[in-house]
Design an enzyme around this catalytic site. Structure first.
Site, short mmCIF file in Angstrom:
data_model
loop_
_atom_site.label_atom_id
_atom_site.label_comp_id
_atom_site.label_asym_id
_atom_site.label_seq_id
_atom_site.Cartn_x
_atom_site.Cartn_y
_atom_site.Cartn_z
N HIS A 241 65.62 -17.22 140.87
CA HIS A 241 66.01 -18.09 139.76
C HIS A 241 66.56 -17.33 138.57
O HIS A 241 67.12 -17.92 137.67
CB HIS A 241 64.79 -18.90 139.30
CG HIS A 241 64.02 -19.48 140.43
ND1 HIS A 241 62.91 -18.87 140.97
CD2 HIS A 241 64.22 -20.59 141.16
CE1 HIS A 241 62.45 -19.60 141.98
NE2 HIS A 241 63.23 -20.65 142.12
N HIS B 134 61.13 -21.48 145.53
CA HIS B 134 60.11 -22.51 145.38
C HIS B 134 59.73 -23.12 146.72
O HIS B 134 60.17 -24.23 147.06
CB HIS B 134 60.60 -23.58 144.39
CG HIS B 134 60.56 -23.12 142.97
ND1 HIS B 134 61.35 -23.64 141.98
CD2 HIS B 134 59.82 -22.16 142.38
CE1 HIS B 134 61.09 -23.03 140.83
NE2 HIS B 134 60.17 -22.12 141.06
N SER C 3 65.36 -24.20 149.51
CA SER C 3 64.31 -23.20 149.69
C SER C 3 63.36 -23.53 150.84
O SER C 3 62.34 -22.87 151.02
CB SER C 3 63.53 -23.01 148.38
OG SER C 3 63.31 -24.25 147.76
N CYS D 251 69.89 -14.96 142.36
CA CYS D 251 71.05 -15.37 143.16
C CYS D 251 72.33 -14.99 142.43
O CYS D 251 72.45 -15.24 141.22
CB CYS D 251 71.01 -16.88 143.39
SG CYS D 251 72.48 -17.46 144.26
N SER E 248 60.81 -27.69 143.34
CA SER E 248 62.16 -27.28 143.74
C SER E 248 63.16 -28.27 143.19
O SER E 248 63.21 -29.43 143.62
CB SER E 248 62.23 -27.23 145.27
OG SER E 248 63.57 -27.30 145.69
N CYS F 80 69.78 -21.67 151.67
CA CYS F 80 71.12 -21.30 151.19
C CYS F 80 71.22 -19.78 151.20
O CYS F 80 70.22 -19.08 151.44
CB CYS F 80 71.31 -21.81 149.76
SG CYS F 80 70.08 -21.09 148.66
N CYS G 225 75.91 -25.09 142.32
CA CYS G 225 76.34 -24.20 143.40
C CYS G 225 76.74 -24.98 144.65
O CYS G 225 76.42 -26.16 144.80
CB CYS G 225 75.24 -23.20 143.70
SG CYS G 225 73.90 -23.91 144.65
N HIS H 166 62.40 -25.14 133.64
CA HIS H 166 62.71 -24.56 134.95
C HIS H 166 63.00 -23.07 134.75
O HIS H 166 63.67 -22.68 133.79
CB HIS H 166 63.93 -25.26 135.57
CG HIS H 166 64.15 -24.86 137.00
ND1 HIS H 166 64.80 -23.70 137.35
CD2 HIS H 166 63.79 -25.46 138.17
CE1 HIS H 166 64.83 -23.61 138.68
NE2 HIS H 166 64.23 -24.67 139.20
N GLU I 6 65.06 -21.07 136.02
CA GLU I 6 66.48 -20.71 135.88
C GLU I 6 66.96 -20.96 134.45
O GLU I 6 67.75 -20.18 133.90
CB GLU I 6 67.33 -21.52 136.87
CG GLU I 6 68.81 -21.11 136.82
CD GLU I 6 69.71 -21.95 137.70
OE1 GLU I 6 69.26 -22.45 138.75
OE2 GLU I 6 70.89 -22.11 137.32
S1 SF4 Z 1 72.08 -21.02 143.03
FE1 SF4 Z 1 70.08 -21.44 143.98
S2 SF4 Z 1 70.48 -23.09 145.43
FE2 SF4 Z 1 72.46 -22.22 144.89
S3 SF4 Z 1 72.93 -20.64 146.42
FE3 SF4 Z 1 71.87 -19.63 144.74
S4 SF4 Z 1 69.70 -19.68 145.26
FE4 SF4 Z 1 70.73 -21.19 146.56
#
Ligand code: SF4
Length: 319
Positions: free
Chosen positions: A84, A51, A277, A106, A233, A22, A205, A134, A136
């Site tokens: 994350h 990951h 990933s 991200c 992941s 992504c 997302c 996790h 995130e």
């Molecule tokens: S939130 Fe995670 S999966 Fe979604 S675009 Fe960002 S890095 Fe990619």
């Protein structure tokens, strides 16, 4: 007389699109690569940048050193924070130590962080839908003062919740959840707490939801599905669940050497996809390995086109 080899049985591969990398993962990897170019090796990276072992090993070969905590980063070397996201305390600590740091969080995770801050400033208690442990989730909890956010993992959690002030709630979600499971949890929260505030726009997302839609589109036509991705992941694990819910056996593999050919014995149509990933080179590796055993026909099944990309941090743009 030499015997000719036995003919390979036919196998149709339905390959989901979108799949794999992504925009957030792409950006995070480029940040590490450009940091190595700019500062020279080694560049430290706190937590796996994304990951995926193949990605991590490739970056190690270029001069990245992966650590779990900032304490493991020596003074005077740059450090990158993973896609994350990290608790606020981490960049604060890096600044205190005078470390050069680059944040590869991200932008879609950062968006959730900013919403969390705004909701808490508005006096709301946040119910955060996500998976305990996790990175995130740890990063998002670390954006707000302790006690202002509660983790909700399941519909049962949402049913059992007894908030102090039921009129003053808001919810947010991890970006890589199952779209269907999250909808059920949100529906439960909204039924129990009608005044709960929803996030502005969807937190799951685009990449997570597009990959789930794509695997759903192939799963019903397949005898089995392989998802290429890492066991840690989140979005890859969700792809396995989505395929299984369509009634199709599905398994997660990291590389071609994990293909179980005994499992494929009665399979004539195999679905393939990859988590956000997992690089495309691993998909090709799996296709090529399967083609050594079967007469393969490939079919791409595209349910969406992705054109999104994210800006790099200042100072790391291409010259
Ligand atoms: S939130 Fe995670 S999966 Fe979604 S675009 Fe960002 S890095 Fe990619």
């Amino acid at each position: 007389m030499t015997q000719s080899p036995a003919p390979r049985p036919p196998m149709t591969l339905l390959i989901a699109a979108p799949r794999g990398f992504c925009a957030g993962v792409d950006r995070a990897i480029i940040i590490v690569e450009r940091a190595i170019e700019k500062y020279g090796a080694p560049v430290y990276v706190r937590h796996e940048i994304v990951h995926n072992k193949f990605v991590v090993d490739s970056l190690k070969a270029k001069g990245a050193i992966f650590v779990e905590e900032l304490d493991q980063v020596p003074d005077g070397v740059p450090v990158v924070f993973s896609a994350h996201g990290v608790p606020k305390a981490v960049p604060a600590k890096a600044e205190e130590r005078g470390l050069d740091y680059l944040d590869a969080t991200c932008p879609l995770v950062s968006k959730v962080h900013r919403q969390a801050e705004r909701m808490v400033t508005a006096g709301r208690h946040i119910l955060f839908i996500g998976h305990k442990g996790h990175p995130e989730v740890i990063g998002t909890f670390g954006q707000v003062p302790e006690g202002t956010m509660t983790l909700i993992e399941t519909v049962e959690d949402a049913e059992a919740l007894a908030p102090v002030d039921a009129e003053n709630l808001a919810f947010l979600t991890q970006t890589t959840l199952s779209v269907d499971d999250t909808a059920a949890i949100v529906a439960t929260l909204q039924r129990r707490f009608p005044s709960i505030i929803a996030p502005k726009g969807e937190d799951i997302c685009y990449a997570t939801s597009n990959r789930q839609t794509a695997v759903k589109a192939i799963a019903g036509r397949c005898d089995a599905v392989y998802v290429i991705g890492a066991p840690n992941s989140s979005n890859s694990l969700r792809l396995v669940e989505v395929a299984e819910r369509e009634g199709t056996p599905a398994r997660l593999i990291q590389r071609a050497d994990e293909i179980d050919f005994a499992w494929l014995e009665s399979v004539s149509t195999l679905g393939l996809t990859a988590g956000a990933s997992a690089p495309e080179v691993l998909v090709r590796e799996v296709v090529d390995r399967i083609a050594e055993h079967f007469a393969v026909t490939e079919e791409q099944v595209e349910t969406a086109q992705e054109t999104i990309s994210f800006k790099l941090p200042r100072g790391l743009e291409a010259a």
